[in-house]
Design a protein around this motif. Structure first.
Motif, short mmCIF file in Angstrom:
data_model
loop_
_atom_site.label_atom_id
_atom_site.label_comp_id
_atom_site.label_asym_id
_atom_site.label_seq_id
_atom_site.Cartn_x
_atom_site.Cartn_y
_atom_site.Cartn_z
N ASP A 135 39.08 13.35 -9.10
CA ASP A 135 40.24 13.79 -10.64
C ASP A 135 41.19 12.54 -10.03
O ASP A 135 42.03 12.54 -11.07
N GLN A 136 41.36 12.68 -8.71
CA GLN A 136 42.52 11.55 -8.60
C GLN A 136 42.58 10.21 -8.84
O GLN A 136 43.54 9.20 -9.47
N LYS A 137 41.63 10.06 -8.90
CA LYS A 137 40.65 8.04 -9.40
C LYS A 137 40.77 8.52 -10.70
O LYS A 137 41.03 7.11 -11.46
N ILE A 138 40.01 9.30 -11.39
CA ILE A 138 40.27 9.55 -12.76
C ILE A 138 41.34 10.03 -13.63
O ILE A 138 41.77 9.05 -14.72
N PRO A 163 44.85 2.27 -16.38
CA PRO A 163 43.84 2.59 -16.49
C PRO A 163 42.50 1.43 -16.13
O PRO A 163 41.17 3.02 -16.67
N THR A 164 42.52 0.85 -15.81
CA THR A 164 40.62 0.20 -15.48
C THR A 164 40.45 0.56 -14.09
O THR A 164 39.39 1.51 -14.31
N ALA A 165 40.93 1.39 -13.65
CA ALA A 165 40.56 1.68 -12.28
C ALA A 165 40.04 2.81 -12.53
O ALA A 165 39.32 3.42 -12.14
N ALA A 166 40.80 3.44 -13.35
CA ALA A 166 40.93 5.39 -14.17
C ALA A 166 39.03 5.28 -14.42
O ALA A 166 38.83 5.94 -14.50
N LYS A 167 39.57 4.23 -15.25
CA LYS A 167 38.22 3.78 -16.40
C LYS A 167 36.85 4.08 -15.49
O LYS A 167 36.23 4.49 -16.21
N ALA A 168 36.92 3.27 -14.63
CA ALA A 168 35.71 3.47 -14.17
C ALA A 168 35.67 3.82 -13.03
O ALA A 168 34.22 4.70 -12.60
N ALA A 169 36.80 4.44 -12.02
CA ALA A 169 35.99 6.13 -11.70
C ALA A 169 35.18 7.39 -13.34
O ALA A 169 34.44 8.15 -12.35
N LYS A 170 36.17 6.57 -13.92
CA LYS A 170 35.37 7.93 -15.14
C LYS A 170 33.87 8.14 -15.36
O LYS A 170 33.16 8.78 -15.07
N ARG A 213 31.80 6.34 -13.37
CA ARG A 213 31.26 6.37 -12.17
C ARG A 213 30.93 7.97 -12.16
O ARG A 213 29.62 7.86 -11.15
N ARG A 214 31.97 8.42 -12.21
CA ARG A 214 31.27 9.79 -11.85
C ARG A 214 29.62 10.18 -13.00
O ARG A 214 29.48 10.67 -12.87
N THR A 215 30.28 9.77 -14.32
CA THR A 215 29.06 10.20 -15.05
C THR A 215 28.38 9.95 -15.02
O THR A 215 26.89 10.54 -15.05
N ASP A 216 27.63 8.64 -14.83
CA ASP A 216 26.30 7.58 -13.84
C ASP A 216 26.29 8.98 -12.83
O ASP A 216 24.85 8.90 -12.45
N LEU A 217 26.85 8.73 -11.94
CA LEU A 217 26.25 10.41 -11.03
C LEU A 217 26.05 11.02 -11.58
O LEU A 217 25.19 11.34 -10.23
N GLN A 218 26.55 12.17 -12.06
CA GLN A 218 25.93 13.21 -12.40
C GLN A 218 25.12 13.06 -13.13
O GLN A 218 24.01 13.87 -13.35
N ALA A 219 24.84 11.83 -13.89
CA ALA A 219 23.55 11.88 -14.85
C ALA A 219 22.70 11.61 -13.64
O ALA A 219 21.05 12.17 -13.83
N LEU A 220 22.50 10.76 -12.76
CA LEU A 220 21.71 10.45 -11.30
C LEU A 220 21.48 11.90 -10.53
O LEU A 220 19.80 11.64 -10.70
N CYS A 221 21.86 12.82 -10.62
CA CYS A 221 22.44 13.27 -10.09
C CYS A 221 20.87 14.71 -10.35
O CYS A 221 20.18 15.73 -10.41
N LYS A 222 21.46 14.47 -12.08
CA LYS A 222 20.33 16.10 -13.10
C LYS A 222 19.29 15.05 -13.12
O LYS A 222 18.83 15.59 -12.95
N ARG A 223 18.46 13.81 -12.85
CA ARG A 223 18.03 13.40 -13.33
C ARG A 223 16.74 12.80 -12.15
O ARG A 223 15.46 13.69 -11.98
N LEU A 224 17.24 13.50 -10.59
CA LEU A 224 16.65 13.53 -9.79
C LEU A 224 16.93 14.73 -9.10
O LEU A 224 15.94 15.31 -8.29
#
Length: 234
Positions: free
Chosen positions: A187-190, A195-202, A204-215
Motif C-alpha cells: 500500500d505504501q508503494k501504491i 505517480p510513476t512509481a505508484a503506477k508501477a507498484a499498482k 505489479r500487484r495486479t500482475d502478480l495477483q493474476a499470476l498467483c491465481k493462475r498458478l
C-alpha cells in the motif's frame, strides 16, 4: 547405528591407505631439492598424478572416493611445496617498502594455503546421509508445509519459475501451501507521491495477483515496507 558401520569401515580403510600414500609422497617431496628446477620437476609430476586420479575418479565408480581424496592430498602436497619454495628462495628485499610488500604477499599466500587445506578436508570427507522418501509413511500423519517466496522487484518471469519449482516439491499436494510475499506492491508503494512509481507498484500487484491465481497459490502484500523481508502480510 548398525547401518552406518560398514560405511564407516569403508571410509576408515580408504583413509588409512590414503594416509600412507600421502606420507610417502610428502617424504619424497621433502627429500627432493626445493630449488627452481626441483620445484618445476615435482610440480609437473604431481599435476600428472592429479590428472590421472581425476580421470580414474570419473571412470571408476567403485573407487571414486579414493582417487578423489588422493587427488586432494596431491594438490595439498603441491601447495606445500610451493610455499616452502616461496619461503626459502624468493623472500628477498632491498628496503623497508619491499620488505613489507614481500611479506604481505607471502602472508596472503599462506592464508590461501590454509584455506585450501580446510576446504580439502571438508571435500575429502563429505557427510553422507541416507535417502529419505515418503514411501511407507501414512500421509495423513504428515504436517502441512507452507513455502514462503519473498519478493521485492523480481520480474514476473523469474517468480513464475520459482513458484513452479516450489509446486514440484515431492509432498502431498493437499498439505503443501505456497505463498508469494510481495514487497514491491505494498500500500505504501501504491500510494507513493511519485505517480510513476505508484503506477508501477499498482501494476505489479495486479500482475502478480493474476499470476498467483493462475498458478493456484496465495498472494500476500502489506501496508508498509518495514524490516528486511516481507512480514506481517495480509
Amino acid at each position: 547405528m548398525g547401518n552406518w558401520q560398514p560405511h564407516r569401515h569403508h571410509y576408515t580403510t580408504q583413509f588409512s591407505v590414503i594416509f600412507w600414500i600421502a606420507a610417502l609422497l610428502l617424504g619424497l617431496l621433502l627429500l627432493a631439492p626445493i630449488d627452481a628446477i626441483g620445484q618445476l620437476f615435482s610440480s609437473i609430476t604431481i599435476l600428472i598424478a592429479i590428472s590421472l586420479c581425476s580421470r580414474e575418479a570419473n571412470h571408476t565408480q567403485k573407487h571414486q572416493h579414493f582417487f578423489r581424496t588422493l587427488a586432494l592430498v596431491l594438490a595439498l602436497a603441491l601447495s606445500a611445496r610451493y610455499l616452502l619454495w616461496r619461503g626459502i628462495y624468493t623472500l628477498k628485499y632491498s628496503d623497508i617498502l619491499s620488505f613489507i610488500a614481500v611479506w604481505l604477499l607471502f602472508a596472503a599466500e599462506l592464508y590461501a594455503g590454509i584455506t585450501s587445506i580446510l576446504g580439502a578436508i571438508v571435500n575429502a570427507f563429505p557427510l553422507s546421509r541416507p535417502l529419505l522418501t515418503l514411501e511407507g509413511i501414512d500421509k495423513d500423519t504428515l504436517p502441512t508445509v507452507d513455502v514462503m517466496i519473498p519478493s521485492y522487484n523480481e520480474d514476473e518471469d523469474i517468480l513464475e519459475v520459482t513458484i513452479r519449482a516450489a509446486k514440484m516439491l515431492d509432498y502431498p499436494k493437499d498439505k503443501l501451501f505456497i505463498h508469494l510475499l510481495d514487497d514491491g506492491g505494498t500500500d505504501q508503494k501504491i500510494n507513493a507521491e511519485n505517480p510513476t512509481a505508484a503506477k508501477a507498484a499498482k501494476q505489479r500487484r495486479t500482475d502478480l495477483q493474476a499470476l498467483c491465481k493462475r498458478l493456484q497459490i496465495t498472494y500476500h502484500t502489506r501496508e508498509k515496507n518495514e524490516f528486511a523481508k516481507a512480514k506481517q502480510c495480509k
